[in-house]
Write an enzyme that holds these catalytic residues in place. Structure first.
Site, PDB file in Angstrom:
ATOM      1  CD  GLU A 177      12.813  -5.489  -4.137  1.00 35.19           C
ATOM      2  OE1 GLU A 177      13.257  -4.851  -3.164  1.00 35.19           O
ATOM      3  OE2 GLU A 177      13.518  -5.791  -5.112  1.00 35.19           O
ATOM      4  CG  LEU A 178      11.046  -9.446   1.851  1.00 33.90           C
ATOM      5  CD1 LEU A 178      11.569 -10.665   2.576  1.00 33.90           C
ATOM      6  CD2 LEU A 178       9.567  -9.616   1.491  1.00 33.90           C
ATOM      7  N   GLY A 233       6.467  -6.321   0.158  1.00 37.43           N
ATOM      8  CA  GLY A 233       5.682  -6.204   1.384  1.00 37.43           C
ATOM      9  C   GLY A 233       6.546  -6.527   2.582  1.00 37.43           C
ATOM     10  CB  SER A 234       5.590  -7.307   6.016  1.00 37.63           C
ATOM     11  OG  SER A 234       4.727  -8.386   5.751  1.00 37.63           O
ATOM     12  CE  LYS A 249      -2.838  -9.439  -2.536  1.00 40.70           C
ATOM     13  NZ  LYS A 249      -3.678  -8.341  -2.070  1.00 40.70           N
ATOM     14  N   PRO A 250      -3.087  -6.149  -5.904  1.00 39.01           N
ATOM     15  CG  PRO A 250      -4.646  -4.443  -6.272  1.00 39.01           C
ATOM     16  CD  PRO A 250      -4.297  -5.854  -6.684  1.00 39.01           C
ATOM     17  CB  ALA A 251      -2.158  -3.344  -0.567  1.00 38.99           C
ATOM     18  CB  SER A 252      -7.227  -5.523   0.666  1.00 35.29           C
ATOM     19  OG  SER A 252      -6.909  -6.829   0.363  1.00 35.29           O
ATOM     20  CD  GLU A 284       9.967  -1.927   7.485  1.00 35.13           C
ATOM     21  OE1 GLU A 284       9.126  -2.818   7.626  1.00 35.13           O
ATOM     22  OE2 GLU A 284      10.187  -1.358   6.416  1.00 35.13           O
ATOM     23  CB  CYS A 319      10.791  -0.408   1.866  1.00 32.84           C
ATOM     24  SG  CYS A 319      11.013   0.151   0.179  1.00 32.84           S
ATOM     25  CD1 TRP A 326      -0.110  -1.372   3.224  1.00 32.53           C
ATOM     26  CD2 TRP A 326       0.544   0.767   3.304  1.00 32.53           C
ATOM     27  NE1 TRP A 326       0.651  -1.209   4.352  1.00 32.53           N
ATOM     28  CE2 TRP A 326       1.058   0.104   4.435  1.00 32.53           C
ATOM     29  CE3 TRP A 326       0.822   2.124   3.152  1.00 32.53           C
ATOM     30  CZ2 TRP A 326       1.836   0.750   5.399  1.00 32.53           C
ATOM     31  CZ3 TRP A 326       1.599   2.765   4.107  1.00 32.53           C
ATOM     32  CH2 TRP A 326       2.086   2.077   5.208  1.00 32.53           C
ATOM     33  CG  ASN A 327       5.076   1.323   0.987  1.00 40.27           C
ATOM     34  OD1 ASN A 327       4.813   0.547   0.084  1.00 40.27           O
ATOM     35  ND2 ASN A 327       6.262   1.398   1.526  1.00 40.27           N
TER      36      ASN A 327
END
Ligand code: NAP
Length: 476
Positions: free
Chosen positions: A246-247, A224-225, A171-174, A378, A280, A147-148
């Site tokens: 990519e975390l 994401g995370s 699939k984007p962030a909801s 983070e 990130c 989402w960021n």
């Protein structure tokens, strides 16, 4: 309120189910997004596979022309798309416009790179053989984005995958699906064949399971995370599914006494407060050589106090809301924990009084103990922990004392030191006297628990190509 449809096999598809998309500046919904289930994802993968068999046959130049056409559509809708980024993510409008600019640049970079999926000819070691290395698209790609940066981080996956000849189910962030829906409109207007690019929204865990289990999905690319990255790694074991990950990150900023201090303050401001600290590659720890520590803090705090906080749609706003209530709570906990451990609170530290949305004051903490939560986890908030160091070796040791290794920054005017530091820092992206190092033509990605693989640059295309060695027997 508009309900945005899914984009499946060349069609805009509405559904009986939808979710609310919240504006973080007001904590109220401003749009809805259609959702679907795991079975529909399986169909999308089937359609993507059918489309792949044709898409891969196009020349790189032809695929590149489609990517340029998508970029043209995104550019022509720049203001509307930027406004949507601000509405669903909260970042100030000028930064959303920057995200659109970067998106267009990524699309155009990979439009050109599509023609450069070079193989090579390797000299033979015995008579009667010739060796070729050729590159082939991997197949259907499942892309999962956060989402960021709801637009650009999706495009960082979609553009190279399409350029390589793969087809993509995104699939984007909801919580931030609308940018993906607008991207689908741009793709549709650019005339891509059905099934080459699709957008699907629904239960993330079930979707992850389908992408992992379905043999038609040949690669998952995820941003994401680290926590979800681990789930995907575990799930990928059964089918040995290739993953790009990519975390999370925990970037250090090193400020040496020989640095141009104004530049260091500017760089630290950019690295810390861009996207309200929810990047990130955000500076999470600012380490300053003791002889300039007080001077740095004075200048830095003055700049932080001057930041304008507010709804990202208002002119002149520097810092928007955090993304959600959980982000606010984590930020406040990190401040409380640091202060309890002995840190000095120099400014900010509270929820913005009287705000409706998820606003936290830009905050500076000094003398933060290394054991504080914000020095290890983070923070993802406009909170800048600062502390002093005495020697270069100590600075590097502190900088590398993290499970993450995504990005790092250093400010110095000493060339020898710049080299020692860039070689010593354990990070995939390093800004030396530069608070904004990412760019389309250079690789981006993490070391240690920040992930696997690289996006952007020439590496970004390679992530979606299979490397094949062909040995040709021949009569000499
Ligand atoms: P997240 O919770 O891991 O979610 C990221 C994406 O994964 C979302 O689309 C989410 O879908 C999906 N997801 C969640 N659980 C899943 C599962 N079990 N299987 C498959 N997909 C799943 O991360 P976030 O909170 O959105 O993003 C913030 C994190 O991303 C931070 O750690 C940040 O550092 C990292 N990040 C890294 C980079 C980089 O380039 N290294 C860039 C940006 C952000 P739903 O939203 O539908 O749950």
């Amino acid at each position: 309120m508009t309900t945005h449809p899914l984009y499946l096999n060349g069609q805009f598809v509405s559904s009986d189910t939808a979710l609310d998309v919240i504006n973080p500046a007001t904590a109220e919904p401003f749009a809805r997004m259609a959702t679907t289930d795991r079975a529909r994802l399986a169909t999308a993968l089937q359609d993507a596979h059918g489309a792949f068999l044709q898409w891969r046959r196009l020349t790189g130049k032809a695929r590149g022309a489609f990517l340029h056409a998508i970029a043209d559509r995104v550019e022509s809708r720049r203001d509307e798309i930027a406004r949507t980024i601000t509405l669903e993510n909260g970042k100030p409008l000028a930064q959303s416009q920057g995200e659109v600019t970067m998106t267009v640049d990524h699309l155009r970079w990979f439009a050109e790179e599509a023609r450069r999926a070079y193989g090579r000819v390797i000299p033979n070691q015995v008579d009667g053989k010739r060796h070729l290395v050729i590159k082939s698209p991997m197949g259907v790609v499942g892309a999962i984005s956060p989402w960021n940066f709801p637009l650009v981080l999706a495009v960082r996956k979609v553009a190279p995958a399409l350029a390589a000849g793969c087809t993509v189910v995104l699939k984007p962030a909801s919580q931030t699906p609308i940018c993906a829906a607008l991207l689908a409109e741009c793709v549709h207007a650019a005339g891509l064949p059905p099934g080459v690019f699709q957008v699907i929204v629904g239960p993330s865990s079930a979707f992850g399971d389908e992408l992992l289990a379905n043999p038609l999905c040949r690669k998952i690319t995820f941003t994401g995370s680290t926590e979800v990255g681990r789930i995907l790694i575990r799930g990928a074991a059964a089918s040995i599914k290739p993953l790009s990950l990519e975390l999370g990150g925990h970037a250090p900023v090193l400020v040496f006494a020989d640095a141009d201090l104004d530049l260091a303050v500017e760089g630290a401001m950019m690295a810390k407060f861009r996207n309200t600290g929810q990047s990130c590659i955000a500076a999470n720890r600012i380490l300053v050589e003791r002889s300039v520590y007080a001077k740095f803090l004075e200048a830095f705090v003055a700049k932080v106090r001057s930041l304008k906080v507010g709804d990202g749609l208002e002119p002149g706003v520097d810092v928007g809301p955090l993304f959600d209530e959980a982000g606010v709570q984590k930020a406040l906990e990190h401040v409380e924990d640091a202060v309890a451990g002995g840190a000095r609170l120099l400014c900010g530290g509270r929820r913005v009084p009287g705000s409706r949305g998820f606003f936290v004051e830009p905050t500076v903490l000094a003398d933060v103990p290394q054991k504080s939560a914000c020095m290890r986890e983070e923070t993802f908030a406009p909170i800048a922990p600062v502390c002093a160091f005495d020697r270069e070796e100590e600075a590097l040791e502190l900088a590398n004392a993290s499970v993450y290794g995504l990005s790092a920054y250093a400010f110095t005017s000493n060339l020898d030191r710049a080299f020692r530091v860039m070689e010593g820092l354990e990070a995939g992206t390093i800004g030396i006297n530069d608070g904004v190092p990412s760019t389309s033509q250079c690789p981006f990605g993490g070391a240690k628990q920040s992930g696997w693989g690289r996006e952007l640059g020439i590496e970004g295309l390679d992530a979606f190509l299979e490397t094949k060695h062909v040995s040709l027997g021949m009569r000499v």
